[in-house]
Design a protein around this motif. Structure first.
Motif, PDB file in Angstrom:
ATOM      1  N   GLY A 199      69.916 103.613  30.218  1.00 33.13           N
ATOM      2  CA  GLY A 199      70.831 104.944  30.047  1.00 33.13           C
ATOM      3  C   GLY A 199      69.920 106.012  30.347  1.00 33.13           C
ATOM      4  O   GLY A 199      70.732 107.030  30.419  1.00 33.13           O
ATOM      5  N   LEU A 200      68.592 106.234  30.649  1.00 31.26           N
ATOM      6  CA  LEU A 200      67.869 106.897  29.984  1.00 31.26           C
ATOM      7  C   LEU A 200      68.461 107.563  31.727  1.00 31.26           C
ATOM      8  O   LEU A 200      68.216 106.858  32.805  1.00 31.26           O
ATOM      9  N   GLU A 201      67.830 109.175  31.335  1.00 25.36           N
ATOM     10  CA  GLU A 201      67.893 109.945  32.693  1.00 25.36           C
ATOM     11  C   GLU A 201      66.551 109.799  33.575  1.00 25.36           C
ATOM     12  O   GLU A 201      65.804 109.515  33.289  1.00 25.36           O
ATOM     13  N   THR A 236      56.525 108.304  22.577  1.00 28.01           N
ATOM     14  CA  THR A 236      55.602 108.901  23.573  1.00 28.01           C
ATOM     15  C   THR A 236      58.197 109.359  24.728  1.00 28.01           C
ATOM     16  O   THR A 236      57.963 110.811  25.010  1.00 28.01           O
ATOM     17  N   LEU A 237      58.463 108.418  24.387  1.00 22.78           N
ATOM     18  CA  LEU A 237      60.214 108.943  24.544  1.00 22.78           C
ATOM     19  C   LEU A 237      61.006 108.723  23.105  1.00 22.78           C
ATOM     20  O   LEU A 237      62.456 109.101  23.538  1.00 22.78           O
ATOM     21  N   THR A 266      56.203 107.740  32.756  1.00 19.16           N
ATOM     22  CA  THR A 266      55.438 107.070  31.619  1.00 19.16           C
ATOM     23  C   THR A 266      55.782 105.723  31.006  1.00 19.16           C
ATOM     24  O   THR A 266      54.732 104.994  30.889  1.00 19.16           O
ATOM     25  N   ALA A 267      57.028 104.885  32.182  1.00 15.34           N
ATOM     26  CA  ALA A 267      56.903 103.565  32.290  1.00 15.34           C
ATOM     27  C   ALA A 267      55.832 103.403  32.568  1.00 15.34           C
ATOM     28  O   ALA A 267      55.383 102.228  32.548  1.00 15.34           O
ATOM     29  N   VAL A 268      55.066 103.757  33.853  1.00 15.40           N
ATOM     30  CA  VAL A 268      53.889 102.915  35.004  1.00 15.40           C
ATOM     31  C   VAL A 268      52.955 103.375  33.807  1.00 15.40           C
ATOM     32  O   VAL A 268      51.596 102.253  33.508  1.00 15.40           O
ATOM     33  N   PHE A 269      52.654 103.947  32.631  1.00 15.53           N
ATOM     34  CA  PHE A 269      51.997 104.422  31.890  1.00 15.53           C
ATOM     35  C   PHE A 269      51.790 103.307  30.768  1.00 15.53           C
ATOM     36  O   PHE A 269      51.016 103.187  30.469  1.00 15.53           O
ATOM     37  N   ILE A 270      52.617 103.573  30.128  1.00 10.97           N
ATOM     38  CA  ILE A 270      53.156 101.998  28.899  1.00 10.97           C
ATOM     39  C   ILE A 270      52.934 100.448  29.799  1.00 10.97           C
ATOM     40  O   ILE A 270      51.941  99.670  29.071  1.00 10.97           O
ATOM     41  N   SER A 274      52.864  96.726  21.795  1.00  7.79           N
ATOM     42  CA  SER A 274      52.478  98.464  22.578  1.00  7.79           C
ATOM     43  C   SER A 274      53.502  98.725  23.153  1.00  7.79           C
ATOM     44  O   SER A 274      53.658  99.995  23.063  1.00  7.79           O
ATOM     45  N   ILE A 275      54.591  97.976  23.756  1.00  6.08           N
ATOM     46  CA  ILE A 275      55.263  98.514  24.963  1.00  6.08           C
ATOM     47  C   ILE A 275      56.263  99.156  23.659  1.00  6.08           C
ATOM     48  O   ILE A 275      56.659 100.551  23.999  1.00  6.08           O
TER      49      ILE A 275
END
Length: 338
Positions: free
Chosen positions: A234-236, A279-280, A244-248, A271-272
């Motif tokens: 459900g995230l925009e 971050t989010l 952020t997804a790539v970084f995490i 960590s994830i």
């Protein structure tokens, strides 16, 4: 199922149990009831997209694997056999100890007669090139968190340093000569020399740049897959979410690798989930659910594929053979199978 493959399955059990405990812990951390309801509300088509990006990752890493094999002198191995060995190596990530890593070298020796040490050098080259790739991808997030620059600079310097040092041949050969003078290490000298010869070839600049480039694209694919997992929760869809997804995912991969735990179990998940919260600003139940789903779509998807490869590969040898071939490199494999 052959006796040797039964030993492989037994070696997998501790990692599977640890993985179950970690995933269960995440579910309770995010409140089991909330996590369960969140999973039920998850848009399942996004999980399929994540699996597709994971397969892209595996496909590009296989291309790198096959290029590496050519570099160490393996020219007549059929693509299908090479792919089977590559996929069969996935579950080894969650086996205890370092013997699991050696098995791919043993399998290569069985099929090509390439010395085990030289085959294991391919495993090291894979890890280092992947490590450089995910470290570079992690810099996407470091732009937003500059306090971590020093740690990443040290990591990058260490990985690049290993590659550079392997190319200083006189120094490396001198070190190998010193190793042969040490009594208890002398028995390993043949494998160590074969390992170095393979590493010297694989870390040459042209090959290394190509490998890291393939690694960047492949691990970027898994990061995009994680982005779609978050979309399904459900995230925009924004560029910030993608970055952020790539970084995490890249950062957690590094944490899992340096933790020395089987498959990075526990360290990667913490960590994830932690970074998603930091971050989010996700709630614990959403962060835990996202972590469970991406680990199922990456690590555990690979384990399942590998176990399927084991089931159809009675010719793959067991752990005891790997141990014997490292300690007694001149042992004929055929004798161990009798």
């Amino acid at each position: 199922m052959s006796v040797t493959n039964r030993s492989l399955f037994r070696s997998l059990l501790p990692g599977v149990f640890l993985g179950f405990v970690v995933l269960l812990g995440l579910a309770f951390l995010g409140d089991l009831q909330h996590v369960s309801s969140t999973i039920l509300e998850f848009k399942v088509q996004y999980f399929g997209i994540a699996l597709a990006f994971t397969l892209l990752n595996y496909a590009l890493r296989f291309v790198k694997w096959h290029i590496y094999l050519k570099q160490i002198g393996v020219h007549r191995l059929k693509i299908g056999t090479s792919l089977r060995i590559f996929v069969a190596g996935f579950p080894l990530a969650v086996t205890p100890g370092k013997v699991g890593e050696v098995l791919k070298g043993v399998w290569l020796m069985r099929k090509t007669s390439v010395p085990v040490g030289r085959g294991v050098s391919v495993v090291l080259a894979e890890r280092l090139s992947d490590g450089l790739a995910v470290a570079l991808l992690s810099t996407i997030g470091i732009l937003a968190f500059p306090q971590y620059w020093l740690g990443f600079a040290i990591l990058l310097a260490g990985l690049i340093g290993v590659m550079i040092l392997s190319q200083i041949r006189p120094a490396a050969l001198w070190v190998l000569d010193q190793i042969e003078r040490v009594g208890f290490l002398r028995r390993f000298s043949q494998n160590i020399r074969e390992f170095y010869e393979g590493s010297f070839t694989l870390f040459q600049p042209g090959v290394a740049i190509l490998a890291v480039g393939l690694g960047l694209i492949s691990w970027l694919g898994e990061g995009i897959g994680f982005y779609f997992i978050l979309r399904g929760l459900g995230l925009e869809p924004t560029s910030h979410l993608l970055h952020t997804a790539v970084f995490i995912l890249a950062f957690s991969t590094i944490i899992g690798a340096v933790s020395a735990l089987p498959g990075g179990l526990g360290a990667a998940e913490i960590s994830i989930a932690g970074l998603l919260t930091l971050t989010l600003h996700l709630s614990p139940d959403i962060a835990s659910t996202a972590t469970v789903l991406i680990r199922l779509a990456t690590l555990w998807f690979g384990v399942v594929l590998g176990v399927i490869a084991w089931s159809f590969s009675p010719d793959l040898t067991g752990l005891e053979m790997a141990k014997r071939l490292i300690i007694e490199p001149n042992t004929q494999p055929e004798k161990l199978l009798k």
